[in-house]
Design an enzyme around this catalytic site. Sequence first.
Site, short mmCIF file in Angstrom:
data_model
loop_
_atom_site.label_atom_id
_atom_site.label_comp_id
_atom_site.label_asym_id
_atom_site.label_seq_id
_atom_site.Cartn_x
_atom_site.Cartn_y
_atom_site.Cartn_z
N ALA A 20 1.08 -0.94 0.03
CA ALA A 20 -0.04 -0.03 -0.04
C ALA A 20 1.13 1.08 -0.12
O ALA A 20 0.52 2.12 -1.02
CB ALA A 20 -1.16 0.09 1.57
N ALA A 21 1.60 0.86 0.79
CA ALA A 21 2.12 3.27 1.48
C ALA A 21 3.82 2.64 -0.02
O ALA A 21 3.70 3.88 -0.84
CB ALA A 21 3.36 2.89 2.11
N SER A 50 0.42 -4.47 -4.05
CA SER A 50 -1.30 -3.40 -4.03
C SER A 50 -2.21 -4.66 -3.58
O SER A 50 -3.25 -4.17 -4.37
CB SER A 50 -1.59 -2.61 -5.13
OG SER A 50 0.09 -1.75 -5.30
N CYS A 54 -6.43 -6.61 4.52
CA CYS A 54 -7.33 -6.73 5.74
C CYS A 54 -7.81 -7.56 5.44
O CYS A 54 -9.22 -8.13 5.37
CB CYS A 54 -8.24 -5.56 5.59
SG CYS A 54 -6.74 -4.75 6.11
N VAL A 91 15.10 -6.51 -0.08
CA VAL A 91 16.77 -5.47 -0.23
C VAL A 91 17.15 -6.32 1.30
O VAL A 91 16.52 -5.74 2.28
CB VAL A 91 15.84 -3.87 -0.23
CG1 VAL A 91 17.15 -2.93 0.32
CG2 VAL A 91 15.32 -3.34 -0.89
N ASP A 296 3.10 0.06 7.34
CA ASP A 296 2.58 0.06 8.83
C ASP A 296 4.50 -0.01 9.85
O ASP A 296 4.39 -0.37 11.25
CB ASP A 296 2.54 -2.04 8.74
CG ASP A 296 0.99 -1.83 8.21
OD1 ASP A 296 0.48 -0.81 7.78
OD2 ASP A 296 1.45 -2.82 7.95
N TRP A 447 -32.78 10.29 18.81
CA TRP A 447 -31.85 10.98 18.49
C TRP A 447 -30.72 9.60 18.56
O TRP A 447 -30.65 8.21 19.01
CB TRP A 447 -31.76 10.58 20.52
CG TRP A 447 -32.21 11.62 20.81
CD1 TRP A 447 -33.54 12.77 21.12
CD2 TRP A 447 -31.63 13.16 20.94
NE1 TRP A 447 -33.79 14.06 21.69
CE2 TRP A 447 -32.15 14.31 21.65
CE3 TRP A 447 -29.79 13.86 20.61
CZ2 TRP A 447 -31.72 16.19 21.63
CZ3 TRP A 447 -29.71 14.92 21.21
CH2 TRP A 447 -30.84 15.76 21.70
N ARG A 455 -24.97 13.41 25.17
CA ARG A 455 -25.66 13.93 26.38
C ARG A 455 -25.67 13.64 27.42
O ARG A 455 -25.28 13.86 28.56
CB ARG A 455 -27.08 13.23 25.09
CG ARG A 455 -27.96 13.81 24.96
CD ARG A 455 -29.43 13.96 24.34
NE ARG A 455 -30.14 14.45 25.19
CZ ARG A 455 -31.24 14.16 25.23
NH1 ARG A 455 -32.52 13.33 24.17
NH2 ARG A 455 -32.35 14.71 26.39
#
Length: 466
Positions: A20-21, A50, A54, A91, A296, A447, A455
Amino acid sequence: MSMSRARGTRERLVVIGGDAAGMSAASQARRLKGPDELEIVAFERGHFTSYSACGIPYWVGGDVAAPEELIARTPEEHRERDIDLRMRTEVVELDVAGGRVRARDVDSGEESWTSYDKLVIGTGARPIRPELPGVDAPGVHGVQTLDDGQALLDSLARTRGRRAVVVGAGYIGVEMAEAFVNRGYEVTVVNRGTEPMSTLDPDMGRLVHKAMEGLGITMVNDARVTALRTGDDGRVRAVVTEDAEYPADVVVLGIGVRPETTLAMAAGLPLGQHGGLLTDLAMRVRGHENIWAGGDCVEVLDLVSGQERHIALGTHANKHGQVIGTNVGGGYATFPGVVGTAVSKVCDLEIARTGLREKDAHRAGLQFEAVTIESTSRAGYYPEASLMTVKMLAERRTGRLLGVQIVGREGAAKRVDIAAVALTARMTVEQMTALDLGYAPPFSPVWDPVLVAARKATAKVQAGMR
C-alpha cells in the site's frame, strides 16, 4: 561525479516494499513526474503487490473467492506506468551514506546494488511470533501477506481434522475465528488478556466475548501459551497453556504485529519507542532529506493523546503513500496524524473504536468521565431494529471528547465515524449533541446512539463541575 549526475538530469526513486504505502507513493510520484524526469525502481520480496491484507480472513473464510480479488493493482499494471517493479527481490542492506540499496533475488540468491536519489521505505510490519516450542511446526500460520493466506489454505486442503485454535483475540484473531466458523471448524480462541479485543475496554470486550460464545467459539481468556505440541509427523497437534491443552489440526497466530524496521535500524535511521520509523509531517524520515517512510513500518502522531503510536492499517498506509508521492514528485502534502479509528466484525456482531480507551487516557495523564448507553440502530418500532452499546470518554471539566467504543449488530460500526470527525475537530461532547445528523426511522432513532452517549457524557461532565 555523482551517480545521479552521471545519469543526467533524471532522478532515481527507489521504493522498498510493493504494497500500500510503497506503491501508492510510486504511483503518485509517477502521476506528477514522467519517466524522462523520474526513474522509479521498486522492490517487493513476495508474489503480490498493492493488495488488501485486511481481506485475508474473508478470503480464508470463503467470502472472497480468490486472492486476485484482493489485489488493487498487479505488477504488470505498475510496469505499464513505467515503474520498474522487481518481484521476489528483497532489499537486504541500506547504505544511507552511499545512497544505495543491496537487493537479493529470493529464488536465485543473486545480489546487486542499486543507487538512489530519493528513497521510500514501505517495509510494513511482521507478525509477532513468540519463541515457543513447536511454533515453527507445519500447521502453524500467520496471516500477514497474501503468501501467508495461500499457505494457510494449502495447509487446510492437506488436513483432514476440523479443529482450529487461534492464538490471540485482537482484530486478526477475531476475524480468523469467524473465518474458521464459516468453514465449519470447531474453533477455540486462546487469549492472554482478560477479554477479547484489547483495543476495547474490558467491559466492551465482554460483549464481544459473549457474542463469540454464542457462535459456538470456545473463548479462553487469561491464558498464556507455553508450547505448541506436535505429533509423530512433526505437525502441530495442540496448543498448550499453563493450565490446559487444546487439540488443534491448524493453529493461527493472531498476536499482533511489530514494525518491520530491521533494515532501518541497521542503517541508523531514527526509531520510536514502538520500533517504528519516525517521520515529520511530510512523511520524511527525521534528519534525512531524501528518505521517506510510510505504512506499517512507521509511528504516527495520535491527535487525541499527543503521543506517537504504531497502528498497522491500510487506510493510513495509502494516505502515507499519497503524501510521500506528492512530495517526491515536487508537490507538497502532509499527514497530520490519526485518532485511532478501527472497525471489525465477528459474524453479525460489529465492533468499532476511535480515540482513547480508559487505560490510554490514564497513560496520557488525562482526567475523564466515562459513560455507557444502550440504544437501537433504527427507530425502536421499525422492523429489524437491533441493540447497540456505546461507550464514550470525555475529558473532565473541559468536556472534550476523548474516545468512543461501539458494539452492536447491523448499522453499529460505521457510526464511529461521527466520533472520529468530532475527535479530529476537538469537539466537546456538548457540541456533539447539536450535530445535525441524518434521521429517518429506517436509519436511526430520533436521537442517534452516539448523540445519546454525548448527552449522557455532557450531563456527567457538568455534574462534576458543580
